[in-house]
Design a protein around this motif. Structure first.
Motif, PDB file in Angstrom:
ATOM      1  N   LEU A 128      25.425  65.892  11.203  1.00 61.99           N
ATOM      2  CA  LEU A 128      26.204  67.041  10.590  1.00 61.99           C
ATOM      3  C   LEU A 128      27.554  67.185  10.542  1.00 61.99           C
ATOM      4  N   GLY A 129      28.290  66.750  11.997  1.00 62.98           N
ATOM      5  CA  GLY A 129      29.081  66.258  12.424  1.00 62.98           C
ATOM      6  C   GLY A 129      29.900  67.713  13.383  1.00 62.98           C
ATOM      7  N   TYR A 130      28.554  68.204  14.141  1.00 63.03           N
ATOM      8  CA  TYR A 130      28.672  69.395  14.689  1.00 63.03           C
ATOM      9  C   TYR A 130      28.410  69.301  16.359  1.00 63.03           C
ATOM     10  N   HIS A 131      28.746  70.122  17.142  1.00 61.22           N
ATOM     11  CA  HIS A 131      28.478  69.789  18.374  1.00 61.22           C
ATOM     12  C   HIS A 131      27.470  70.900  19.623  1.00 61.22           C
ATOM     13  N   THR A 132      26.277  70.950  19.880  1.00 62.69           N
ATOM     14  CA  THR A 132      25.305  72.029  20.882  1.00 62.69           C
ATOM     15  C   THR A 132      26.309  72.052  22.189  1.00 62.69           C
ATOM     16  N   HIS A 133      25.936  72.842  23.183  1.00 68.22           N
ATOM     17  CA  HIS A 133      25.786  72.925  24.470  1.00 68.22           C
ATOM     18  C   HIS A 133      24.666  73.836  24.757  1.00 68.22           C
ATOM     19  N   ALA A 134      23.768  73.222  25.781  1.00 75.25           N
ATOM     20  CA  ALA A 134      22.689  73.852  25.519  1.00 75.25           C
ATOM     21  C   ALA A 134      23.394  74.435  27.265  1.00 75.25           C
ATOM     22  N   MET A 135      22.461  75.838  27.549  1.00 75.85           N
ATOM     23  CA  MET A 135      23.130  76.235  28.936  1.00 75.85           C
ATOM     24  C   MET A 135      21.841  77.219  29.222  1.00 75.85           C
TER      25      MET A 135
END
Length: 197
Positions: A128-135
């Motif tokens: 969908l054109g988003y980014h994610t960053h898990a932490m």
């Protein structure tokens, strides 16, 4: 947008290379419909006995819950997550009852299954054109209290979601790291036969 230096030696779908974990977000809102699409993708993850042990607690930026969700991250992560569009906490139910039973027993695969759900969420976000960053840079005790998480649930990680922003929003030390990372060679983690390190 950063150039993607990733290369593969097999016919891997480009989606897997496009997914990476930036820290620079543009602070734009994410519509609830888009966030629900990410959760819809996550719900199709496989799980033991189809138990679906994952839970997602979330806050949109500028919502009443945002400061509470942001406040239980470690300070380093707060410094860049503040620009994300949404912040999600991924939980897993550590107990499981077999189909047709009310006798809950420890689940061996709760974290594994929640990880599968998170991966599908991340890939749908990329689509969908988003980014994610898990932490995992979370004060987990504070998060459990602040978010009223019952003892039977494990807080696995927090996930920042948003559209990628200019790296100038980051502290100077992080700007140089704002590129997709490479991965180990397949031979480093996959081999036939017994375990060898």
């Amino acid at each position: 947008m950063a150039t993607n230096p990733r290369t593969v030696t097999r016919a891997v779908d480009p989606l897997f290379l496009e997914r990476w974990s930036p820290r620079a977000f543009d602070s734009s809102p994410i519509p609830q419909a888009d966030l629900d699409t990410l959760f819809d993708a996550a719900r199709w993850a496989p799980s033991a006995f189809n138990y679906q042990p994952w839970r997602f607690l979330y806050a949109h930026r500028d919502s009443a819950d945002w400061s509470r969700f942001l406040g239980v991250l470690l300070p380093f992560n707060q410094s860049w997550v503040q620009h994300a569009s949404a912040l999600v906490y991924v939980l897993s139910d550590t107990l499981m009852a077999a189909p047709g039973s009310n006798d809950a027993k420890p689940s061996h695969s709760h974290s594994f299954d929640a990880g599968a759900a998170w991966a599908l969420l991340a890939l749908q976000a990329t689509r969908l054109g988003y980014h994610t960053h898990a932490m995992s840079g979370v004060d987990f005790d504070a998060a459990r209290t602040e978010l009223a998480v019952p003892d039977r649930f494990r807080i696995e990680a927090a996930v920042a979601i948003g559209r990628m922003g200019d790296k100038s929003v980051l502290p100077e030390a992080l700007q140089a790291r704002e590129v997709p990372s490479d991965r180990k060679d397949i031979a480093a983690f996959a081999r036939p036969g017994n375990f060898v390190d």
